[in-house]
Design an enzyme around this catalytic site. Sequence first.
Site, PDB file in Angstrom:
ATOM      1  N   ALA A 122       7.908  -0.341  12.264  1.00 19.21           N
ATOM      2  CA  ALA A 122       6.680  -1.125  12.336  1.00 19.21           C
ATOM      3  C   ALA A 122       7.046  -2.605  12.423  1.00 19.21           C
ATOM      4  O   ALA A 122       8.146  -3.010  12.049  1.00 19.21           O
ATOM      5  CB  ALA A 122       5.803  -0.865  11.115  1.00 19.21           C
ATOM      6  N   GLY A 167       8.341   3.545  10.939  1.00 21.40           N
ATOM      7  CA  GLY A 167       7.215   4.068  11.698  1.00 21.40           C
ATOM      8  C   GLY A 167       7.632   4.886  12.893  1.00 21.40           C
ATOM      9  O   GLY A 167       6.898   5.778  13.330  1.00 21.40           O
ATOM     10  N   GLU A 170       8.328   8.258  11.553  1.00 22.48           N
ATOM     11  CA  GLU A 170       7.027   8.830  11.192  1.00 22.48           C
ATOM     12  C   GLU A 170       6.249   9.284  12.427  1.00 22.48           C
ATOM     13  O   GLU A 170       5.583  10.324  12.401  1.00 22.48           O
ATOM     14  CB  GLU A 170       6.233   7.806  10.379  1.00 22.48           C
ATOM     15  CG  GLU A 170       6.812   7.595   8.992  1.00 22.48           C
ATOM     16  CD  GLU A 170       6.270   6.356   8.291  1.00 22.48           C
ATOM     17  OE1 GLU A 170       5.913   6.464   7.109  1.00 22.48           O
ATOM     18  OE2 GLU A 170       6.206   5.283   8.931  1.00 22.48           O
ATOM     19  N   GLU A 190      12.259   1.775   4.268  1.00 17.87           N
ATOM     20  CA  GLU A 190      11.243   0.924   3.633  1.00 17.87           C
ATOM     21  C   GLU A 190      11.604   0.454   2.229  1.00 17.87           C
ATOM     22  O   GLU A 190      11.287  -0.683   1.853  1.00 17.87           O
ATOM     23  CB  GLU A 190       9.894   1.667   3.597  1.00 17.87           C
ATOM     24  CG  GLU A 190       9.230   1.832   4.960  1.00 17.87           C
ATOM     25  CD  GLU A 190       9.686   3.051   5.721  1.00 17.87           C
ATOM     26  OE1 GLU A 190       9.109   3.339   6.790  1.00 17.87           O
ATOM     27  OE2 GLU A 190      10.624   3.749   5.249  1.00 17.87           O
TER      28      GLU A 190
END
Length: 317
Positions: A122, A167, A170, A190
Site C-alpha cells: 500500500a 497489500g 493481501e 506491516e
Amino acid sequence: MRTAKKEKALSVGLDKILTVYYNTVCMRRIASRGRSAASDTLPRRCLPRRNRMQGGMDMTHVLLEKKEHIAVATINRPKALNALNSEVLSDLNELVDTVAADPDIYALVITGSGEKAFVAGADIGEMSTLTKEGGEAFGKHGNDVFRRIETLPIPTIAAVNGFALGGGCELSMSCDIRICADTAVFGQPETGLGITPGFGGTQRLARLVSPGMAKQLIYTAKNIKADEAYRIGLVNAVYPLEELMPAAEKLAQTIAKNAPIAVRACKKAINDGLQTDMDQAIVIEEKLFGSCFETADQKEGMGAFLEKRKHEPYQNK
C-alpha cells in the site's frame, strides 16, 4: 549451490530495494495531490477516465484486456512498483463492476505491470499521516474492494510477477488461485512499520497457510521467496518469469472451457461452505448441485457423454 555469503548478499540487495521503495517511491505525500496533509478523508479519483474501447478497457491505473472468455487485469503504476493508493483501489472496484457486468467473461487474471512487482504494498505516503479514523476508513476501503474480488462469481487467478508485499500479498490472497514467477517475493511487513495488515492479511493468510505459519510471517515481518511460498501452500505453482503469463492465461482458458454455471456454483459451494459447519456446508452443495440440472449446459454435457461425442462449447445457460 548458493553459499551463505551469496545468500547474505542477495538478502542485503533485497533489503536495499525495499528500503528504496518504502522511503522513496511510496513516500508520495498527500499534499502533492492537492489535499491537506492533515485530512483524514479518503481521496476521490481525480484523474479522468481514458476512452474505453471494444474488447478492452483502460482505466487510470488498471488495464483490462479481454481475450475470448477470459480477462486480464494489469495494475499499472510501474514507477511506484504498482503500489496501492486510494485511486488504485477505486480502479479495482470499477474493475469488479466491469467484469461482473460482462456475462462473456468466465475467468479473470490479475497481475502487475513490469517485471519487478505484482503490487509492492500500500502507498505509505498516503497512510503516513492518517489518524485512527482515517486508518479505519482506508482499511475499510481496501477490505471492501478485496472482498468484492474474493466474492466475484467467476474464478480469479493472481499471476504474481514480482514483489507481493503487504497489500500486494493481501490482493493475491483475495484471488481463488495464486501462481507466481520464480522472482516473486511475498510478505506482510506491516509490524516493521508500526501497523497491522489492514486489507485482510491476518485473516486470509491464516486460512491459507495455517494460523501458526501466518503468525510467524506476520509477527516477524520477514519476506519469503517463491519456493518457500510454494512449500507452505501460499501459491499453487512457480514458473520462470517469461512463462508466468502464458501459464496464467492457459489455466484461465482451461477453466473457461468448462460449464461456466457449474464452475461458478463450485466456487460458491467451496467459499460458502468454508464459513460454516460440515452439515450446513453439505446442504449448500446439495442445492447448488440440484440447480445445475436446470441448465442447458448440463443437458449438453451429459448428453454428449452418453452419446460418446465431444460436447459443444458451453453456452453459459
